[in-house]
Design a protein around this motif. Structure first.
Motif, PDB file in Angstrom:
ATOM      1  N   ASN A  62      64.648 -60.693  21.640  1.00  0.00           N
ATOM      2  CA  ASN A  62      66.095 -60.919  21.784  1.00  0.00           C
ATOM      3  C   ASN A  62      66.485 -62.312  21.282  1.00  0.00           C
ATOM      4  O   ASN A  62      67.581 -62.782  21.577  1.00  0.00           O
ATOM      5  CB  ASN A  62      66.564 -60.671  23.227  1.00  0.00           C
ATOM      6  CG  ASN A  62      66.083 -61.734  24.201  1.00  0.00           C
ATOM      7  OD1 ASN A  62      65.248 -62.562  23.858  1.00  0.00           O
ATOM      8  ND2 ASN A  62      66.600 -61.712  25.419  1.00  0.00           N
ATOM      9  N   TYR A  63      65.576 -62.965  20.549  1.00  0.00           N
ATOM     10  CA  TYR A  63      65.956 -64.213  19.887  1.00  0.00           C
ATOM     11  C   TYR A  63      66.812 -63.871  18.664  1.00  0.00           C
ATOM     12  O   TYR A  63      66.539 -62.886  17.973  1.00  0.00           O
ATOM     13  CB  TYR A  63      64.714 -64.972  19.401  1.00  0.00           C
ATOM     14  CG  TYR A  63      64.010 -65.725  20.502  1.00  0.00           C
ATOM     15  CD1 TYR A  63      64.224 -67.086  20.697  1.00  0.00           C
ATOM     16  CD2 TYR A  63      63.116 -65.071  21.343  1.00  0.00           C
ATOM     17  CE1 TYR A  63      63.566 -67.769  21.705  1.00  0.00           C
ATOM     18  CE2 TYR A  63      62.451 -65.745  22.361  1.00  0.00           C
ATOM     19  CZ  TYR A  63      62.689 -67.098  22.532  1.00  0.00           C
ATOM     20  OH  TYR A  63      62.038 -67.771  23.530  1.00  0.00           O
ATOM     21  N   CYS A  64      67.825 -64.702  18.412  1.00  0.00           N
ATOM     22  CA  CYS A  64      68.632 -64.450  17.223  1.00  0.00           C
ATOM     23  C   CYS A  64      69.116 -65.756  16.623  1.00  0.00           C
ATOM     24  O   CYS A  64      69.577 -66.646  17.337  1.00  0.00           O
ATOM     25  CB  CYS A  64      69.823 -63.556  17.550  1.00  0.00           C
ATOM     26  SG  CYS A  64      70.652 -63.026  16.038  1.00  0.00           S
ATOM     27  N   ARG A  65      69.002 -65.842  15.290  1.00  0.00           N
ATOM     28  CA  ARG A  65      69.453 -67.056  14.605  1.00  0.00           C
ATOM     29  C   ARG A  65      70.952 -67.017  14.337  1.00  0.00           C
ATOM     30  O   ARG A  65      71.557 -68.013  13.961  1.00  0.00           O
ATOM     31  CB  ARG A  65      68.696 -67.236  13.289  1.00  0.00           C
ATOM     32  CG  ARG A  65      68.941 -66.116  12.294  1.00  0.00           C
ATOM     33  CD  ARG A  65      68.274 -66.366  10.942  1.00  0.00           C
ATOM     34  NE  ARG A  65      68.243 -65.134  10.160  1.00  0.00           N
ATOM     35  CZ  ARG A  65      67.909 -65.077   8.891  1.00  0.00           C
ATOM     36  NH1 ARG A  65      67.570 -66.166   8.238  1.00  0.00           N
ATOM     37  NH2 ARG A  65      67.903 -63.917   8.253  1.00  0.00           N
ATOM     38  N   GLN A  66      71.571 -65.843  14.511  1.00  0.00           N
ATOM     39  CA  GLN A  66      73.005 -65.735  14.235  1.00  0.00           C
ATOM     40  C   GLN A  66      73.822 -66.020  15.493  1.00  0.00           C
ATOM     41  O   GLN A  66      73.277 -66.091  16.604  1.00  0.00           O
ATOM     42  CB  GLN A  66      73.345 -64.340  13.707  1.00  0.00           C
ATOM     43  CG  GLN A  66      72.677 -64.068  12.375  1.00  0.00           C
ATOM     44  CD  GLN A  66      73.662 -63.687  11.283  1.00  0.00           C
ATOM     45  OE1 GLN A  66      74.810 -64.126  11.248  1.00  0.00           O
ATOM     46  NE2 GLN A  66      73.192 -62.852  10.377  1.00  0.00           N
ATOM     47  N   ARG A  75      72.997 -67.073  19.315  1.00  0.00           N
ATOM     48  CA  ARG A  75      72.093 -68.198  19.588  1.00  0.00           C
ATOM     49  C   ARG A  75      72.670 -69.203  20.576  1.00  0.00           C
ATOM     50  O   ARG A  75      71.929 -69.872  21.291  1.00  0.00           O
ATOM     51  CB  ARG A  75      71.659 -68.891  18.287  1.00  0.00           C
ATOM     52  CG  ARG A  75      72.754 -69.571  17.540  1.00  0.00           C
ATOM     53  CD  ARG A  75      72.251 -70.498  16.429  1.00  0.00           C
ATOM     54  NE  ARG A  75      73.396 -71.202  15.880  1.00  0.00           N
ATOM     55  CZ  ARG A  75      74.091 -70.816  14.809  1.00  0.00           C
ATOM     56  NH1 ARG A  75      73.719 -69.745  14.134  1.00  0.00           N
ATOM     57  NH2 ARG A  75      75.139 -71.499  14.404  1.00  0.00           N
ATOM     58  N   ASP A  76      73.991 -69.307  20.664  1.00  0.00           N
ATOM     59  CA  ASP A  76      74.575 -70.280  21.599  1.00  0.00           C
ATOM     60  C   ASP A  76      74.618 -69.778  23.042  1.00  0.00           C
ATOM     61  O   ASP A  76      75.027 -70.526  23.925  1.00  0.00           O
ATOM     62  CB  ASP A  76      76.011 -70.642  21.168  1.00  0.00           C
ATOM     63  CG  ASP A  76      76.005 -71.657  20.033  1.00  0.00           C
ATOM     64  OD1 ASP A  76      74.903 -72.099  19.637  1.00  0.00           O
ATOM     65  OD2 ASP A  76      77.099 -71.980  19.528  1.00  0.00           O
ATOM     66  N   ASN A  77      74.223 -68.550  23.279  1.00  0.00           N
ATOM     67  CA  ASN A  77      74.229 -68.051  24.662  1.00  0.00           C
ATOM     68  C   ASN A  77      72.978 -68.536  25.401  1.00  0.00           C
ATOM     69  O   ASN A  77      71.944 -67.871  25.433  1.00  0.00           O
ATOM     70  CB  ASN A  77      74.310 -66.520  24.694  1.00  0.00           C
ATOM     71  CG  ASN A  77      74.365 -65.996  26.124  1.00  0.00           C
ATOM     72  OD1 ASN A  77      74.522 -66.774  27.081  1.00  0.00           O
ATOM     73  ND2 ASN A  77      74.231 -64.690  26.277  1.00  0.00           N
ATOM     74  N   CYS A  78      73.119 -69.715  26.023  1.00  0.00           N
ATOM     75  CA  CYS A  78      71.967 -70.337  26.699  1.00  0.00           C
ATOM     76  C   CYS A  78      71.681 -69.675  28.028  1.00  0.00           C
ATOM     77  O   CYS A  78      70.636 -69.906  28.631  1.00  0.00           O
ATOM     78  CB  CYS A  78      72.254 -71.812  26.961  1.00  0.00           C
ATOM     79  SG  CYS A  78      72.659 -72.672  25.460  1.00  0.00           S
ATOM     80  N   LEU A 233      82.482 -53.924  23.173  1.00  0.00           N
ATOM     81  CA  LEU A 233      82.486 -54.157  24.624  1.00  0.00           C
ATOM     82  C   LEU A 233      82.349 -55.661  24.861  1.00  0.00           C
ATOM     83  O   LEU A 233      81.345 -56.251  24.465  1.00  0.00           O
ATOM     84  CB  LEU A 233      81.298 -53.411  25.269  1.00  0.00           C
ATOM     85  CG  LEU A 233      81.295 -51.892  25.066  1.00  0.00           C
ATOM     86  CD1 LEU A 233      79.967 -51.268  25.467  1.00  0.00           C
ATOM     87  CD2 LEU A 233      82.441 -51.251  25.856  1.00  0.00           C
ATOM     88  N   PRO A 234      83.348 -56.295  25.488  1.00  0.00           N
ATOM     89  CA  PRO A 234      83.303 -57.751  25.637  1.00  0.00           C
ATOM     90  C   PRO A 234      82.164 -58.205  26.555  1.00  0.00           C
ATOM     91  O   PRO A 234      81.929 -57.581  27.601  1.00  0.00           O
ATOM     92  CB  PRO A 234      84.672 -58.093  26.243  1.00  0.00           C
ATOM     93  CG  PRO A 234      85.185 -56.832  26.811  1.00  0.00           C
ATOM     94  CD  PRO A 234      84.586 -55.704  26.043  1.00  0.00           C
ATOM     95  N   HIS A 235      81.482 -59.234  26.150  1.00  0.00           N
ATOM     96  CA  HIS A 235      80.374 -59.786  26.924  1.00  0.00           C
ATOM     97  C   HIS A 235      80.847 -61.097  27.542  1.00  0.00           C
ATOM     98  O   HIS A 235      81.396 -61.951  26.841  1.00  0.00           O
ATOM     99  CB  HIS A 235      79.185 -60.015  25.977  1.00  0.00           C
ATOM    100  CG  HIS A 235      77.941 -60.446  26.683  1.00  0.00           C
ATOM    101  ND1 HIS A 235      77.877 -61.618  27.408  1.00  0.00           N
ATOM    102  CD2 HIS A 235      76.717 -59.884  26.770  1.00  0.00           C
ATOM    103  CE1 HIS A 235      76.662 -61.741  27.917  1.00  0.00           C
ATOM    104  NE2 HIS A 235      75.939 -60.698  27.542  1.00  0.00           N
ATOM    105  N   PRO A 236      80.616 -61.295  28.861  1.00  0.00           N
ATOM    106  CA  PRO A 236      81.177 -62.465  29.559  1.00  0.00           C
ATOM    107  C   PRO A 236      80.658 -63.816  29.052  1.00  0.00           C
ATOM    108  O   PRO A 236      81.320 -64.832  29.267  1.00  0.00           O
ATOM    109  CB  PRO A 236      80.762 -62.245  31.022  1.00  0.00           C
ATOM    110  CG  PRO A 236      79.690 -61.223  30.993  1.00  0.00           C
ATOM    111  CD  PRO A 236      79.917 -60.378  29.783  1.00  0.00           C
ATOM    112  N   SER A 237      79.503 -63.838  28.394  1.00  0.00           N
ATOM    113  CA  SER A 237      78.994 -65.140  27.926  1.00  0.00           C
ATOM    114  C   SER A 237      79.221 -65.332  26.430  1.00  0.00           C
ATOM    115  O   SER A 237      78.415 -65.977  25.757  1.00  0.00           O
ATOM    116  CB  SER A 237      77.494 -65.259  28.220  1.00  0.00           C
ATOM    117  OG  SER A 237      77.221 -64.840  29.515  1.00  0.00           O
ATOM    118  N   THR A 238      80.285 -64.752  25.912  1.00  0.00           N
ATOM    119  CA  THR A 238      80.595 -64.916  24.489  1.00  0.00           C
ATOM    120  C   THR A 238      82.045 -65.379  24.337  1.00  0.00           C
ATOM    121  O   THR A 238      82.847 -65.219  25.272  1.00  0.00           O
ATOM    122  CB  THR A 238      80.451 -63.577  23.722  1.00  0.00           C
ATOM    123  OG1 THR A 238      81.435 -62.652  24.236  1.00  0.00           O
ATOM    124  CG2 THR A 238      79.069 -62.978  23.849  1.00  0.00           C
TER     125      THR A 238
END
Ligand code: 5AD
Ligand code: SF4
Length: 357
Positions: A62-66, A75-78, A233-238
């Protein structure tokens, strides 16, 4: 300007598709919706038949460079704990899929360069040497040489959803990518003989019926063998956490119109559709879909492949999920396909189609 009935008659007669025609179909309302779904169901039966193909999906990293604005793996979802499966873990999941009778494994990950192209190629070779399975890859945008290597290693299909055919919206949603480079990737995949899949989300902020019609026309122009259509589907950490989710009926209408535009394509009842509604699977199978993907990612990491919340396949064990699907298919009078489920007729490497049963 097309009205719904003229558009439906036109597309069924094989007329050249115009944007207006596709928009008139997508805009179906009231009784037109049932007529659209019925037409898509009839076309599906006449082209790819009643059998439903099952695919085992293994989400191995589930790592992603995008940094796609809509996706929980960005990638910014820490807040997301990351994982990578080892080769042995992936092979164990593949073996389980083979034992359960699947004929296709879908290897999917975020855009993770940790596994070298050669390692992926070796993994493909190992799977092919151990099992009688078709392999679908879904690893995002890569260079032509990687795609070539993996095809040579034995990969049969590649899924690369275009997400939206609106170039500006695409760039806004996928800041590190461009629609043109993604389409270049899709063309390479076709050239290399992959059965190629594209697809889009429905209900993205800034999208409208014209954009959706462009999605359908693009997939038709690319003659894709597979197309995945699912609601956003909206994701709360985006960044898109407050956006409205895609509409169930519009997603189904898009699926149905895609079936009419690409009569021979393999169209999954996407996990996103199944996540939006408990009836998503049944409804999708009744308006054009002929493929179901079941999750064989090991239970220990499965809840970390959270591209969007309330993903439908989070907790079920593969055996239980299979039983449920078999029961639903029996109710619908739809047999389970026994062949690999290679792409039929439409473009992109039909070489395996005659294995079909
Ligand atoms: N809603 C719906 N689908 C999503 N995907 C990613 N994020 C979302 C979301 N928030 C889909 C994209 C991508 C695939 C991995 O999952 O279509 O191609
Ligand atoms: Fe990465 Fe794909 Fe999610 Fe974009 S949609 S962040 S490329 S996993």
């Amino acid at each position: 300007m097309y009205n719904f009935s003229t558009a439906l008659a036109g597309i069924r007669a094989g007329e050249k598709l115009s944007r207006e025609m596709v928009m008139a179909l997508l805009a179906a309302e009231g009784r037109q919706v049932s007529a659209l779904f019925k037409a898509a169901d009839e076309v599906r039966r006449a082209t790819v038949g009643d059998a439903v193909h099952l695919r085992a999906i293994i989400e191995f990293s589930n790592y992603c460079r995008q940094n796609c604005l809509y996706c929980g793996l960005r990638r910014d979802n820490c807040s997301l704990p990351r994982y990578r499966l080892t080769e042995a873990q992936i092979l164990a999941a593949v073996a389980e899929a083979a034992e359960l009778g699947f004929r296709t494994v879908v290897l999917q990950s975020g855009e993770d360069l940790y596994y070298s192209s050669l390692e992926i190629a070796r993994l493909i070779e190992k799977i092919k040497s151990r099992h009688d399975l078709a392999i679908t890859l879904s690893l995002g945008e890569r260079c032509r040489e990687d795609y070539r290597l993996w095809r040579q290693a034995g990969a049969d299909r590649y899924l690369l959803k275009h997400e939206t055919a609106d170039a500006d919206l695409f760039h806004y949603l996928k800041p590190d990518s461009r629609l043109s480079s993604r389409l270049q990737c899709a063309s390479w995949l076709k050239e290399l003989g992959y059965q190629t899949g594209m697809g889009n989300m429905v209900g993205l902020p800034g999208q409208n019926l014209e954009t959706l019609a462009t999605d359908v026309l693009l997939m038709r122009q690319m003659e894709v063998g597979m197309a995945g259509i699912g609601p956003f589907l909206p994701h709360p950490s985006t960044p898109l956490k407050d956006a409205a989710p895609g509409d169930l009926e519009l997603s189904l209408r898009t699926l149905a119109v895609t079936r009419l535009a690409l009569p021979y394509a393999h169209l999954p009842a996407t996990t996103a559709l199944r996540s939006l509604s408990p009836e998503g699977l049944r409804l999708a199978l009744s308006c054009g879909a002929n493929v179901i993907m079941l999750n064989l990612t090991p239970q220990s990491v499965r809840n970390k492949y959270l591209i969007y919340p309330q993903k439908a396949d989070m907790i079920e064990k593969p055996e239980a999920a299979l039983e449920k699907v078999k029961k639903l298919l029996a109710e619908l009078g739809r047999p389970l396909a026994r062949g690999y489920g290679h792409a039929v007729k439409t473009g992109g490497g039909n070489s395996g189609a005659n294995h079909e049963s």
